[in-house]
Motif scaffolding. Sequence first.
Motif, PDB file in Angstrom:
ATOM      1  N   ARG A   1       3.266  -3.076 -14.679  1.00  0.00           N
ATOM      2  CA  ARG A   1       4.607  -3.330 -14.151  1.00  0.00           C
ATOM      3  C   ARG A   1       4.802  -2.697 -12.780  1.00  0.00           C
ATOM      4  O   ARG A   1       5.411  -3.304 -11.889  1.00  0.00           O
ATOM      5  N   ILE A   2       4.273  -1.506 -12.611  1.00  0.00           N
ATOM      6  CA  ILE A   2       4.375  -0.831 -11.313  1.00  0.00           C
ATOM      7  C   ILE A   2       3.660  -1.653 -10.240  1.00  0.00           C
ATOM      8  O   ILE A   2       4.180  -1.856  -9.131  1.00  0.00           O
ATOM      9  N   GLY A   3       2.458  -2.145 -10.550  1.00  0.00           N
ATOM     10  CA  GLY A   3       1.701  -2.950  -9.598  1.00  0.00           C
ATOM     11  C   GLY A   3       2.412  -4.242  -9.229  1.00  0.00           C
ATOM     12  O   GLY A   3       2.505  -4.601  -8.048  1.00  0.00           O
ATOM     13  N   ILE A   4       2.933  -4.937 -10.233  1.00  0.00           N
ATOM     14  CA  ILE A   4       3.644  -6.201  -9.988  1.00  0.00           C
ATOM     15  C   ILE A   4       4.914  -5.955  -9.176  1.00  0.00           C
ATOM     16  O   ILE A   4       5.223  -6.698  -8.238  1.00  0.00           O
ATOM     17  N   THR A   5       5.644  -4.896  -9.518  1.00  0.00           N
ATOM     18  CA  THR A   5       6.871  -4.558  -8.787  1.00  0.00           C
ATOM     19  C   THR A   5       6.574  -4.252  -7.327  1.00  0.00           C
ATOM     20  O   THR A   5       7.315  -4.661  -6.426  1.00  0.00           O
ATOM     21  N   ALA A   6       5.476  -3.530  -7.077  1.00  0.00           N
ATOM     22  CA  ALA A   6       5.099  -3.185  -5.700  1.00  0.00           C
ATOM     23  C   ALA A   6       4.837  -4.440  -4.872  1.00  0.00           C
ATOM     24  O   ALA A   6       5.299  -4.552  -3.722  1.00  0.00           O
ATOM     25  N   VAL A   7       4.127  -5.408  -5.446  1.00  0.00           N
ATOM     26  CA  VAL A   7       3.809  -6.645  -4.722  1.00  0.00           C
ATOM     27  C   VAL A   7       5.065  -7.491  -4.510  1.00  0.00           C
ATOM     28  O   VAL A   7       5.319  -7.981  -3.402  1.00  0.00           O
ATOM     29  N   LEU A   8       5.877  -7.650  -5.556  1.00  0.00           N
ATOM     30  CA  LEU A   8       7.092  -8.464  -5.442  1.00  0.00           C
ATOM     31  C   LEU A   8       8.080  -7.849  -4.460  1.00  0.00           C
ATOM     32  O   LEU A   8       8.687  -8.552  -3.654  1.00  0.00           O
ATOM     33  N   ARG A   9       8.243  -6.532  -4.529  1.00  0.00           N
ATOM     34  CA  ARG A   9       9.161  -5.855  -3.613  1.00  0.00           C
ATOM     35  C   ARG A   9       8.777  -6.110  -2.164  1.00  0.00           C
ATOM     36  O   ARG A   9       9.626  -6.398  -1.308  1.00  0.00           O
TER      37      ARG A   9
ATOM     38  N   GLY B   1       9.909   9.639  -1.732  1.00  0.00           N
ATOM     39  CA  GLY B   1       9.415   9.793  -3.099  1.00  0.00           C
ATOM     40  C   GLY B   1       8.138  10.624  -3.153  1.00  0.00           C
ATOM     41  O   GLY B   1       7.971  11.473  -4.037  1.00  0.00           O
ATOM     42  N   ILE B   2       7.240  10.379  -2.194  1.00  0.00           N
ATOM     43  CA  ILE B   2       5.991  11.158  -2.127  1.00  0.00           C
ATOM     44  C   ILE B   2       6.302  12.628  -1.842  1.00  0.00           C
ATOM     45  O   ILE B   2       5.733  13.531  -2.468  1.00  0.00           O
TER      46      ILE B   2
ATOM     47  N   GLU C   1       0.826  -1.202   0.000  1.00  0.00           N
ATOM     48  CA  GLU C   1       0.000   0.000   0.000  1.00  0.00           C
ATOM     49  C   GLU C   1       0.864   1.257   0.000  1.00  0.00           C
ATOM     50  O   GLU C   1       0.549   2.243  -0.677  1.00  0.00           O
ATOM     51  N   SER C   2       1.969   1.209   0.737  1.00  0.00           N
ATOM     52  CA  SER C   2       2.888   2.342   0.741  1.00  0.00           C
ATOM     53  C   SER C   2       3.458   2.576  -0.657  1.00  0.00           C
ATOM     54  O   SER C   2       3.558   3.726  -1.115  1.00  0.00           O
ATOM     55  N   ALA C   3       3.793   1.484  -1.361  1.00  0.00           N
ATOM     56  CA  ALA C   3       4.316   1.601  -2.725  1.00  0.00           C
ATOM     57  C   ALA C   3       3.257   2.136  -3.686  1.00  0.00           C
ATOM     58  O   ALA C   3       3.560   2.923  -4.592  1.00  0.00           O
ATOM     59  N   VAL C   4       2.005   1.712  -3.494  1.00  0.00           N
ATOM     60  CA  VAL C   4       0.914   2.203  -4.348  1.00  0.00           C
ATOM     61  C   VAL C   4       0.709   3.700  -4.134  1.00  0.00           C
ATOM     62  O   VAL C   4       0.473   4.454  -5.084  1.00  0.00           O
ATOM     63  N   LEU C   5       0.821   4.158  -2.896  1.00  0.00           N
ATOM     64  CA  LEU C   5       0.692   5.595  -2.627  1.00  0.00           C
ATOM     65  C   LEU C   5       1.814   6.387  -3.293  1.00  0.00           C
ATOM     66  O   LEU C   5       1.598   7.508  -3.759  1.00  0.00           O
ATOM     67  N   LEU C   6       3.008   5.794  -3.343  1.00  0.00           N
ATOM     68  CA  LEU C   6       4.107   6.432  -4.076  1.00  0.00           C
ATOM     69  C   LEU C   6       3.778   6.515  -5.564  1.00  0.00           C
ATOM     70  O   LEU C   6       4.003   7.556  -6.202  1.00  0.00           O
ATOM     71  N   ALA C   7       3.231   5.432  -6.122  1.00  0.00           N
ATOM     72  CA  ALA C   7       2.840   5.434  -7.537  1.00  0.00           C
ATOM     73  C   ALA C   7       1.763   6.475  -7.808  1.00  0.00           C
ATOM     74  O   ALA C   7       1.774   7.155  -8.846  1.00  0.00           O
ATOM     75  N   MET C   8       0.833   6.637  -6.872  1.00  0.00           N
ATOM     76  CA  MET C   8      -0.230   7.640  -7.031  1.00  0.00           C
ATOM     77  C   MET C   8       0.341   9.059  -6.974  1.00  0.00           C
ATOM     78  O   MET C   8      -0.131   9.971  -7.663  1.00  0.00           O
ATOM     79  N   ALA C   9       1.367   9.249  -6.135  1.00  0.00           N
ATOM     80  CA  ALA C   9       2.025  10.558  -6.076  1.00  0.00           C
ATOM     81  C   ALA C   9       2.724  10.854  -7.400  1.00  0.00           C
ATOM     82  O   ALA C   9       2.678  11.986  -7.902  1.00  0.00           O
ATOM     83  N   PHE C  10       3.363   9.836  -7.977  1.00  0.00           N
ATOM     84  CA  PHE C  10       4.011  10.004  -9.281  1.00  0.00           C
ATOM     85  C   PHE C  10       2.977  10.313 -10.360  1.00  0.00           C
ATOM     86  O   PHE C  10       3.205  11.150 -11.240  1.00  0.00           O
TER      87      PHE C  10
END
Length: 319
Positions: free
Chosen positions: A145-153, A215-216, A113-122
Motif C-alpha cells: 500500500r505504501i508503494g502504490i500510494t507513493a506512485v499514485l501521489r 517526515g524524514i 523516490e522522495s516518498a520511498v525515502l520517507l518510507a525507509m525513514a519510517f
Amino acid sequence: MADFNSSSSLSTTFYLTGIPGYEALYHWISIPFFILYMIGILGNCTILHIVRTDPSLHEPMYYFLAMLSLTDMGMSLPTLVSLFRVLWSISSEIEFNTCVIQMFFIHTFSFTESAVLLAMAFDRYVAICHPLRYSTILTPKRIIRIGITAVLRSSLSIIPLMIRLAYFPFCHSHVLSHSYCLHQDMIRLACADIKFNVIYGLVLITILWGFDALGILVSYIFILRSVLSIASQKERLKALNTCASHICAVLILYVPMIGLSLVHRFAKHASPLVHIFMAHIYLLVPPILNPIIYSVKTKQIRLGIVRLLLPKRIHSTWE
C-alpha cells in the motif's frame, strides 16, 4: 539554429541540446555516459535480483530498498534514448507528445523516490524505536500500500501540469536546454501565461518534497532520542550504522534536486554547461551511488553479491 525559431510549423517538434561547443567530441563524450548508465542499470538490477531471490532478505527494509532501485531506474532510463540520439548524432528532434511522456516519468519517479525515502525513514524509526512491533506494523500488505500510494501521489499530482502544456502555443524558440525534457525547461518556451504552471509547480515541490523532508527529519529526531537512551556505546553505533546508508541516499537525491531547481530559478543566465552538469548529476548520481552505498554498508546485500559472483566454496568463507 535560426530555422528552429519563430515557425508555427514546428509547434509540435522540439530540439534537444547536447553540450554546446563540444559537438565534435560527442562520440567520445558518449563513452563515459554509456559506462555510467550501465553501472546504474547493472547495480540496481543486481539489488533487485538479490532481494527477489534471497529469502533472508524478504523483510520490509529490503522491500523498500528494491522500491528505491526501481524508482532510480524509472527516473534515469527515460532519458537514455534521447541522450544517445543526440550524442550519436542520430537526431536532436523530439515530438511534443514524446517530450511530455518523458518529463511525466522523470518528474513522477523523482517525487516517488522522495516518498520511498520517507518510507525507509519510517522503517528505520520502527526498527529502532519499536523493534518488538516491527513485523506487525510493517506487514507485506502495508508495504504494498505504501508503494502504490507513493506512485499514485506522484503521478496524479503531475497530470495537471502535463494537461496545461497541451494548450500552450510555442511560437518562438523550440530549443530545449538539455538532452531530455523537463517541465521547467519547456514552459519557458511557451508564448502564453504560464503563471499557473509556475505557481502550481512551486506549490507541488514545496508540499511533496517538504512533507517528505519533514517526515524524514522527524523520524530521525525520534531515532536519535531513542539511540541516546541506549546505555552501551557499541549498541548506539550499531543502531546509527543501520541508518547511514539511508542518510546518504537522502543527500544523494535532495542535494542535486535542490541544486537543479535553484539553477533553473536563479541562474538562468549562467553558462549552459552549468545547467547541463546539474541536470545530469540529478539523474545519474542516485542510480549509480545508491547500489554502491548499500552494497558497501549493508552486510546482507554484500553477501548476496558475493554469492552471485563467486562459487559456493569461496563465498562460504565470507560469512
